[in-house]
Design a protein around this motif. Structure first.
Motif, PDB file in Angstrom:
ATOM      1  N   PRO A  18      39.671  38.260  36.952  1.00  0.00           N
ATOM      2  CA  PRO A  18      40.664  37.411  37.607  1.00  0.00           C
ATOM      3  C   PRO A  18      39.965  36.419  38.539  1.00  0.00           C
ATOM      4  N   ASP A  19      40.627  35.345  38.829  1.00  0.00           N
ATOM      5  CA  ASP A  19      40.069  34.334  39.727  1.00  0.00           C
ATOM      6  C   ASP A  19      39.991  34.906  41.144  1.00  0.00           C
ATOM      7  N   PRO A  20      38.785  35.126  41.681  1.00  0.00           N
ATOM      8  CA  PRO A  20      38.665  35.751  43.009  1.00  0.00           C
ATOM      9  C   PRO A  20      39.241  34.909  44.142  1.00  0.00           C
ATOM     10  N   ARG A  21      39.465  33.627  43.906  1.00  0.00           N
ATOM     11  CA  ARG A  21      40.017  32.758  44.954  1.00  0.00           C
ATOM     12  C   ARG A  21      41.535  32.899  45.085  1.00  0.00           C
ATOM     13  N   THR A  22      42.190  33.367  44.014  1.00  0.00           N
ATOM     14  CA  THR A  22      43.651  33.405  44.038  1.00  0.00           C
ATOM     15  C   THR A  22      44.247  34.787  43.789  1.00  0.00           C
ATOM     16  N   VAL A  23      43.427  35.758  43.428  1.00  0.00           N
ATOM     17  CA  VAL A  23      43.941  37.083  43.052  1.00  0.00           C
ATOM     18  C   VAL A  23      44.356  37.887  44.292  1.00  0.00           C
TER      19      VAL A  23
ATOM     20  N   SER B 227      38.265  40.284  31.106  1.00  0.00           N
ATOM     21  CA  SER B 227      38.450  38.999  31.775  1.00  0.00           C
ATOM     22  C   SER B 227      38.535  39.228  33.274  1.00  0.00           C
TER      23      SER B 227
ATOM     24  N   TYR C  65      40.647  45.566  38.869  1.00  0.00           N
ATOM     25  CA  TYR C  65      39.529  45.006  38.092  1.00  0.00           C
ATOM     26  C   TYR C  65      38.201  45.672  38.461  1.00  0.00           C
TER      27      TYR C  65
ATOM     28  N   TRP D 112      42.677  42.760  42.228  1.00  0.00           N
ATOM     29  CA  TRP D 112      41.212  42.769  42.354  1.00  0.00           C
ATOM     30  C   TRP D 112      40.678  44.206  42.353  1.00  0.00           C
TER      31      TRP D 112
ATOM     32  N   LYS E 258      30.951  31.476  25.221  1.00  0.00           N
ATOM     33  CA  LYS E 258      32.026  31.220  26.177  1.00  0.00           C
ATOM     34  C   LYS E 258      33.191  30.434  25.578  1.00  0.00           C
TER      35      LYS E 258
END
Length: 87
Positions: free
Chosen positions: A27-32, A25, A40, A37, A83
């Motif tokens: 991670p959300d690149p906008r909030t991680v 999975s 990951y 990051w 998905k």
């Protein structure tokens, strides 16, 4: 000759495929944060046993998931990504 089964094109020589790495999975690149990051991007679990991996049949550009035993290099099954959950 070693063969792999593409879910779309059937059994094909392994030379027609590339491995894209383990299924994880993202991670959300906008909030991680930077540490998460970096984990990951650069680290893999590499645990021996059954792994789900991304594979691509290069002639048809078909990406799919293969469940492979990394100890024996046996491919247990291949399926298209869903998905909504399970393939």
């Amino acid at each position: 000759m070693k063969m792999m089964t593409c879910p779309i094109n059937g059994a094909r020589p392994i030379s027609e495929f590339i491995c894209g790495g383990e299924v994880r999975s993202m991670p959300d690149p906008r909030t991680v944060d930077d540490q998460t990051w970096a984990e990951y991007v650069f680290n893999r679990t590499s645990v021996p046993g059954i792994q789900q991996e991304w594979w691509c049949h290069t002639p048809s550009h078909t990406w799919f998931i293969a469940e492979r035993n990394t100890l024996t290099d046996e491919v247990l099954r291949t399926y298209l990504y869903d998905k909504e959950g399970v393939g």
